[in-house]
Design an enzyme around this catalytic site. Structure first.
Site, PDB file in Angstrom:
ATOM      1  N   TYR A   1       0.812  -1.219   0.000  1.00  0.00           N
ATOM      2  CA  TYR A   1       0.000   0.000   0.000  1.00  0.00           C
ATOM      3  C   TYR A   1       0.848   1.275   0.000  1.00  0.00           C
ATOM      4  O   TYR A   1       2.033   1.244   0.264  1.00  0.00           O
ATOM      5  CB  TYR A   1      -1.062  -0.007   1.088  1.00  0.00           C
ATOM      6  CG  TYR A   1      -0.671   0.059   2.546  1.00  0.00           C
ATOM      7  CD1 TYR A   1       0.625   0.116   2.989  1.00  0.00           C
ATOM      8  CD2 TYR A   1      -1.687   0.065   3.514  1.00  0.00           C
ATOM      9  CE1 TYR A   1       0.924   0.184   4.341  1.00  0.00           C
ATOM     10  CE2 TYR A   1      -1.398   0.139   4.864  1.00  0.00           C
ATOM     11  CZ  TYR A   1      -0.097   0.195   5.273  1.00  0.00           C
ATOM     12  OH  TYR A   1       0.193   0.268   6.611  1.00  0.00           O
ATOM     13  N   GLU A   2       0.186   2.359  -0.386  1.00  0.00           N
ATOM     14  CA  GLU A   2       0.826   3.673  -0.573  1.00  0.00           C
ATOM     15  C   GLU A   2       1.997   3.622  -1.553  1.00  0.00           C
ATOM     16  O   GLU A   2       3.041   4.244  -1.356  1.00  0.00           O
ATOM     17  CB  GLU A   2       1.228   4.278   0.776  1.00  0.00           C
ATOM     18  CG  GLU A   2       0.001   4.606   1.609  1.00  0.00           C
ATOM     19  CD  GLU A   2       0.238   5.617   2.682  1.00  0.00           C
ATOM     20  OE1 GLU A   2       1.131   6.470   2.549  1.00  0.00           O
ATOM     21  OE2 GLU A   2      -0.501   5.560   3.687  1.00  0.00           O
ATOM     22  N   GLY A   3       1.799   2.839  -2.608  1.00  0.00           N
ATOM     23  CA  GLY A   3       2.816   2.702  -3.646  1.00  0.00           C
ATOM     24  C   GLY A   3       3.583   1.415  -3.459  1.00  0.00           C
ATOM     25  O   GLY A   3       4.349   1.284  -2.504  1.00  0.00           O
TER      26      GLY A   3
END
Length: 386
Positions: free
Chosen positions: A368-370
C-alpha cells in the site's frame, strides 16, 4: 531507538506506548481472529481519538497537537509494535489530512480539524485515490466531478480505502477535465453524511485486520465549490506530494513490526534451551538476531534521513528519500518477521504466538501507498538522471 526527541516529544511517544500496551494489546488476538471486530475495535478507535492521536499533525491553533514528523513517526512505530492495524487506521487519518494542511484554506483546515479532534463525527478521515483499475497508476482513475453552478457533482467508486467505513470525512480525487489527463484531476473534501455517499463491503484482509478497508461509493454527490482543495487540475500533484510525505510514515509502521519481531525473538531465544544452553548463545541464532537488528536500525535511519532532508531544505524534492524509506523498511519488515517465525520454529508458525501475525501485517507494507516495485521505479529514475 534512533529518534532524538525532547522531553515533551518523548512523553507523547511514551503515552502512545502505554495506550498500545494497555488498551490495544489485550484485545489484539481476539480482534485479529474475529470475522467482524465490531464494537470493541470502535471503542479502541474512540480512545485513540480522545487521546489526540488522530490529530498529531494538526496545528495547535486548530485544536491539534501540532507535532513534527519525527514525533509522529516515533508514535506510529510504538503503535505498530503492538498492532499495525490500529496504527494504520490512525496513520490513514494523517494521510487524508495532509492535502488539506498543504493546500487547503483556513476554513478547510478548521473543518478537517473538527473531524479529527473528535468535535464532529468519528474522529477519522480517509484518503480516496485508489480505484479498481487505478492503483499504482493513479492517473487512470475514472471518478468524475462536474461543475454545476456553485457546486460540483461527484460520481465514482474508490476501493481499498483505509478507514472507508469509519471515516466521517474523505479527501477525494476526481477528474474535472477529461481532456487534460493528469492535469484534469482535482481534490475535494467530502463529508460522509452527504446524500449519495455510501460504503461498500469491508475487505477480509490477510493482515492489518484491526484496520477498516472498504469501497467508498459516490453517486450524484453534490459538493459546494468551496470544498475544492487548492486549484482545479492540481489534484494529481497534491496526491503525489501527499504520498511523498506519507511513505516514510508507512516505513515507521514497518519498523514497528520489525522491532516487535526482534523483541519476540530475543525473549524466546533466551528461554529456549537446546544442547544445554539457551539458543541465543548459539552463534547461528545470535548472528541472525544481529542481522535483524542491523536491518531494522538502518530502516529507521532511512526515515530519519528523509525527515532531515524534509526539514532542512523545505523546497527540495524529497521523492527519492521517501521512496527509499518506504521500500527498504517494507522489505525489511517482511524479512525480519519471517526470521522471527524461523527462530520460534513450530511456535512461530502457530497462531497462539504473535509472530505469524507479524508476517501477515508486514506484507502490506510492500504494497500500500505505492508498491515497492513502483518505489524502485522511482528510485531508478533518479539514479539514471544523476
Amino acid at each position: 531507538m534512533g529518534y532524538i526527541l525532547k522531553k515533551d516529544q518523548q512523553d507523547l511517544v511514551n503515552l502512545a506506548k502505554d495506550f498500545a500496551e494497555k488498551k490495544v494489546a489485550p484485545f489484539v488476538h481476539e480482534l485479529d481472529q474475529a470475522k467482524e471486530p465490531g464494537q470493541k475495535l470502535l471503542d479502541i478507535y474512540q480512545e485513540a481519538v480522545d487521546m489526540g492521536f488522530c490529530g498529531l499533525e494538526i496545528p495547535e491553533e486548530y485544536g491539534g497537537l501540532g507535532q513534527d514528523y519525527y514525533t509522529v513517526a516515533a508514535v506510529y512505530e510504538e503503535l505498530a509494535k503492538v498492532d499495525a492495524g490500529v496504527a494504520t487506521a490512525i496513520a490513514a487519518s494523517g494521510l487524508g489530512l495532509k492535502p488539506v494542511l498543504q493546500h487547503g484554506t483556513d476554513a478547510q483546515k478548521k473543518l478537517y480539524a473538527e473531524y479529527l479532534t473528535g468535535e464532529k463525527g468519528s474522529g477519522f478521515c480517509a484518503f480516496c485515490l485508489t480505484e479498481a483499475n487505478a492503483g499504482s497508476d493513479a492517473a487512470a482513475g475514472t471518478t468524475v466531478a462536474v461543475k454545476q453552478g456553485d457546486e460540483y457533482v461527484l460520481n465514482g467508486t474508490k476501493c481499498f480505502i483505509t478507514n472507508g467505513g469509519v471515516a466521517s470525512v474523505y479527501t477525494v480525487f476526481a477528474i474535472t477535465d477529461k481532456t487534460k489527463g493528469v492535469k484534469g484531476i482535482s481534490a475535494f473534501i467530502v463529508e460522509r453524511d452527504r446524500p449519495g455517499v455510501s460504503v461498500g463491503k469491508e475487505e477480509d484482509k490477510m493482515g492489518i485486520r484491526l484496520s477498516n478497508t472498504t469501497e467508498v461509493i459516490f453517486q450524484d454527490v453534490h459538493i459546494p465549490a468551496d470544498h475544492l482543495i487548492g486549484q482545479e487540475g492540481k489534484g494529481f500533484i497534491y496526491a503525489m506530494q501527499t504520498l511523498d510525505l506519507a511513505r516514510p510514515m508507512v516505513a515507521s509502521l514497518a519498523v514497528g513490526i520489525a522491532q516487535r519481531a526482534i523483541d519476540e525473538s530475543v525473549k524466546y531465544a533466551k528461554q529456549r534451551v537446546t544442547f544445554g544452553k539457551p539458543i541465543i548463545k548459539h552463534e547461528v541464532i545470535a548472528f541472525k538476531l544481529a542481522d535483524m537488528d542491523m536491518k531494522t536500525e538502518v530502516a529507521r535511519a532511512s526515515i530519519i534521513n528523509f525527515l532531515n532532508t524534509y526539514y532542512a531544505v523545505p523546497k527540495r524534492n524529497y521523492t527519492r528519500e521517501a521512496a527509499i524509506a518506504k521500500c527498504f523498511a517494507g522489505d525489511i519488515a517482511v524479512q525480519v518477521a519471517l526470521e522471527a517465525v524461523q527462530i520460534l520454529g513450530g511456535f512461530g508458525y502457530s497462531r497462539e504466538y504473535p509472530v505469524e501475525k507479524l508476517v501477515r501485517d508486514a506484507k502490506i507494507m510492500q504494497i500500500y501507498e505505492g508498491t515497492n516495485e513502483v518505489q524502485r521505479m522511482v528510485i531508478a529514475g533518479f539514479v539514471a538522471n544523476q
